[in-house]
Scaffold this motif. Structure first.
Motif, mmCIF file in Angstrom:
data_model
loop_
_atom_site.group_PDB
_atom_site.id
_atom_site.type_symbol
_atom_site.label_atom_id
_atom_site.label_comp_id
_atom_site.label_asym_id
_atom_site.label_seq_id
_atom_site.Cartn_x
_atom_site.Cartn_y
_atom_site.Cartn_z
ATOM 1 N N ALA A 55 0.790 -1.239 0.000
ATOM 2 C CA ALA A 55 0.000 0.000 0.000
ATOM 3 C C ALA A 55 0.820 1.285 0.000
ATOM 4 O O ALA A 55 0.455 2.236 -0.694
ATOM 5 C CB ALA A 55 -0.963 -0.010 1.193
ATOM 6 N N PRO A 56 1.960 1.398 0.737
ATOM 7 C CA PRO A 56 2.652 2.699 0.754
ATOM 8 C C PRO A 56 3.544 2.960 -0.454
ATOM 9 O O PRO A 56 4.161 4.022 -0.520
ATOM 10 C CB PRO A 56 3.526 2.609 2.031
ATOM 11 N N ASP A 57 3.662 2.047 -1.391
ATOM 12 C CA ASP A 57 4.601 2.205 -2.502
ATOM 13 C C ASP A 57 4.215 3.413 -3.354
ATOM 14 O O ASP A 57 3.057 3.582 -3.729
ATOM 15 C CB ASP A 57 4.610 0.946 -3.365
ATOM 16 N N ARG A 58 5.215 4.239 -3.660
ATOM 17 C CA ARG A 58 5.001 5.430 -4.479
ATOM 18 C C ARG A 58 5.763 5.387 -5.796
ATOM 19 O O ARG A 58 5.698 6.352 -6.558
ATOM 20 C CB ARG A 58 5.397 6.696 -3.696
ATOM 21 N N LYS A 59 6.511 4.325 -6.043
ATOM 22 C CA LYS A 59 7.262 4.216 -7.284
ATOM 23 C C LYS A 59 6.430 3.570 -8.391
ATOM 24 O O LYS A 59 6.542 3.938 -9.558
ATOM 25 C CB LYS A 59 8.539 3.403 -7.052
ATOM 26 N N LEU A 60 5.612 2.597 -8.022
ATOM 27 C CA LEU A 60 4.820 1.880 -9.012
ATOM 28 C C LEU A 60 3.335 2.219 -8.956
ATOM 29 O O LEU A 60 2.624 2.015 -9.939
ATOM 30 C CB LEU A 60 4.993 0.366 -8.832
ATOM 31 N N LEU A 61 2.862 2.694 -7.806
ATOM 32 C CA LEU A 61 1.431 2.922 -7.622
ATOM 33 C C LEU A 61 1.117 4.404 -7.613
ATOM 34 O O LEU A 61 1.860 5.211 -7.030
ATOM 35 C CB LEU A 61 0.954 2.293 -6.303
ATOM 36 N N TYR A 62 -0.001 4.757 -8.260
ATOM 37 C CA TYR A 62 -0.539 6.104 -8.168
ATOM 38 C C TYR A 62 -1.421 6.211 -6.920
ATOM 39 O O TYR A 62 -1.657 5.229 -6.218
ATOM 40 C CB TYR A 62 -1.329 6.460 -9.423
ATOM 41 N N SER A 63 -1.911 7.421 -6.658
ATOM 42 C CA SER A 63 -2.678 7.643 -5.435
ATOM 43 C C SER A 63 -3.940 6.787 -5.387
ATOM 44 O O SER A 63 -4.286 6.223 -4.346
ATOM 45 C CB SER A 63 -3.032 9.128 -5.312
ATOM 46 N N GLU A 64 -4.638 6.657 -6.531
ATOM 47 C CA GLU A 64 -5.860 5.843 -6.514
ATOM 48 C C GLU A 64 -5.542 4.365 -6.290
ATOM 49 O O GLU A 64 -6.324 3.639 -5.672
ATOM 50 C CB GLU A 64 -6.637 6.027 -7.819
ATOM 51 N N HIS A 65 -4.372 3.908 -6.789
ATOM 52 C CA HIS A 65 -3.971 2.523 -6.548
ATOM 53 C C HIS A 65 -3.657 2.304 -5.070
ATOM 54 O O HIS A 65 -3.993 1.257 -4.500
ATOM 55 C CB HIS A 65 -2.751 2.168 -7.389
ATOM 56 N N ARG A 66 -3.005 3.292 -4.436
ATOM 57 C CA ARG A 66 -2.700 3.150 -3.010
ATOM 58 C C ARG A 66 -3.970 3.130 -2.173
ATOM 59 O O ARG A 66 -4.075 2.383 -1.198
ATOM 60 C CB ARG A 66 -1.777 4.288 -2.572
ATOM 61 N N LEU A 67 -4.945 3.949 -2.536
ATOM 62 C CA LEU A 67 -6.219 3.911 -1.811
ATOM 63 C C LEU A 67 -6.887 2.548 -1.961
ATOM 64 O O LEU A 67 -7.459 2.010 -0.997
ATOM 65 C CB LEU A 67 -7.144 5.017 -2.330
ATOM 66 N N PHE A 68 -6.820 1.979 -3.157
ATOM 67 C CA PHE A 68 -7.416 0.665 -3.387
ATOM 68 C C PHE A 68 -6.726 -0.405 -2.538
ATOM 69 O O PHE A 68 -7.395 -1.226 -1.887
ATOM 70 C CB PHE A 68 -7.313 0.309 -4.865
ATOM 71 N N THR A 69 -5.399 -0.415 -2.515
ATOM 72 C CA THR A 69 -4.680 -1.423 -1.731
ATOM 73 C C THR A 69 -4.928 -1.244 -0.235
ATOM 74 O O THR A 69 -5.001 -2.234 0.505
ATOM 75 C CB THR A 69 -3.181 -1.339 -2.024
ATOM 76 N N GLN A 70 -5.055 -0.006 0.226
ATOM 77 C CA GLN A 70 -5.337 0.210 1.641
ATOM 78 C C GLN A 70 -6.708 -0.341 2.024
ATOM 79 O O GLN A 70 -6.879 -0.931 3.101
ATOM 80 C CB GLN A 70 -5.260 1.704 1.960
ATOM 81 N N ARG A 71 -7.679 -0.183 1.139
ATOM 82 C CA ARG A 71 -9.018 -0.710 1.444
ATOM 83 C C ARG A 71 -9.037 -2.231 1.408
ATOM 84 O O ARG A 71 -9.687 -2.873 2.245
ATOM 85 C CB ARG A 71 -10.028 -0.127 0.458
ATOM 86 N N VAL A 72 -8.313 -2.832 0.458
ATOM 87 C CA VAL A 72 -8.207 -4.291 0.447
ATOM 88 C C VAL A 72 -7.522 -4.775 1.721
ATOM 89 O O VAL A 72 -7.922 -5.788 2.319
ATOM 90 C CB VAL A 72 -7.444 -4.755 -0.808
ATOM 91 N N HIS A 73 -6.500 -4.066 2.147
ATOM 92 C CA HIS A 73 -5.790 -4.401 3.390
ATOM 93 C C HIS A 73 -6.748 -4.397 4.580
ATOM 94 O O HIS A 73 -6.729 -5.314 5.415
ATOM 95 C CB HIS A 73 -4.659 -3.394 3.583
#
Length: 259
Positions: A55-73
């Protein structure tokens, strides 16, 4: 992405229905929970740990991707806690372990260490879930660091849960042991790389205060406006906020205009 909170509620509702069915009607459901509730809890919590690492990755993920991974988490963590509650209930209901041993670590008569590790893991995950739900209360810098330490204790609870799940119950197959060993190795490598890069749980680098101060550009005084060498007098009085000037006689003004 907007469907994930509803998916979490559906998971909790399905597990509550499974619990009521197991209690009231079906011994087969109880047999299934006796065998598989702990496995499902361990798989869900392991998946939550993996998604939390991504979830915290900023090299491969955009902000919407990080929000998605945080919700799955979060959804996987809630499912893991629900399966954990079913696991504890079925073991106590079938006299696999006493209620006191499930509540107090290292008090089981047959396997005090392994069962105690499971108890400690359960308390750790509950504490992490509570602090995660109260994230908005840890907004100050000192409390934010405290929250990170509490949240990172999930890794210790996860390791204890792995040992409990692999050794306290039935003997695990070789591929199960290998898969969880690979997960532990992967988590250790990612944490090592993140610590060397100086990256926190939020995926941002945490520079030292001295480095930030040295990198800040020096403040320069604002340039002063040049004052005109000659300001012609006016008959309309001073400008707003300016110093009062002497009034010019109307005769001089008339003579100047006539010129």
């Amino acid at each position: 992405m907007s469907l994930l909170p509803g998916a979490g509620l559906l998971v909790v509702a399905a597990l509550a229905t499974l619990f009521v069915t197991a209690v009231q009607f079906s011994p087969l459901v109880q047999d299934f929970l006796d065998f598989g509730a702990g496995v499902l809890a361990l798989v869900s919590l392991t998946s939550a740990v993996m998604w939390g690492l991504v979830a915290p990755d900023r090299k491969l993920l955009y902000s919407e991707h990080r929000l998605f991974t945080q919700r799955v988490h979060r959804v996987l963590a809630v499912a893991g806690l629900a399966f954990l509650a079913l696991h504890i209930w079925i073991k106590v209901a079938r006299d696999r372990v006493s209620a006191s041993a499930a509540a107090l670590p290292f008090t089981d008569s047959s396997q005090p260490v392994l069962v105690g590790l499971g108890t400690l893991a359960g308390y750790t995950f509950v504490g992490v879930a509570l602090t995660g739900a109260a994230r908005s209360s840890f907004t100050s810098p000192q409390r934010s660091r405290m929250w990170r330490v509490l949240h990172m204790s999930a890794y210790l609870g996860w390791g204890a849960a792995l040992l409990h799940g692999l050794r306290a119950g039935r003997e695990a197959a070789d591929w199960v042991t290998f898969s969880y060993t690979a997960c532990v190795a992967l988590v250790a490598v990612v944490l090592l790389l993140r610590s060397r890069a100086g990256t926190g749980l939020d995926g941002q680098k945490q520079p030292r205060r001295e480095a930030r101060a040295a990198a800040a550009p020096p403040s320069s005084p604002s340039p002063q406006q040049p004052t005109p060498a000659y300001a012609p007098p006016t008959a309309r009085g001073p400008a707003p906020g300016g110093a009062p000037t002497q009034p010019i006689p109307s005769r001089l003004v008339y003579e100047r205009r006539s010129e």
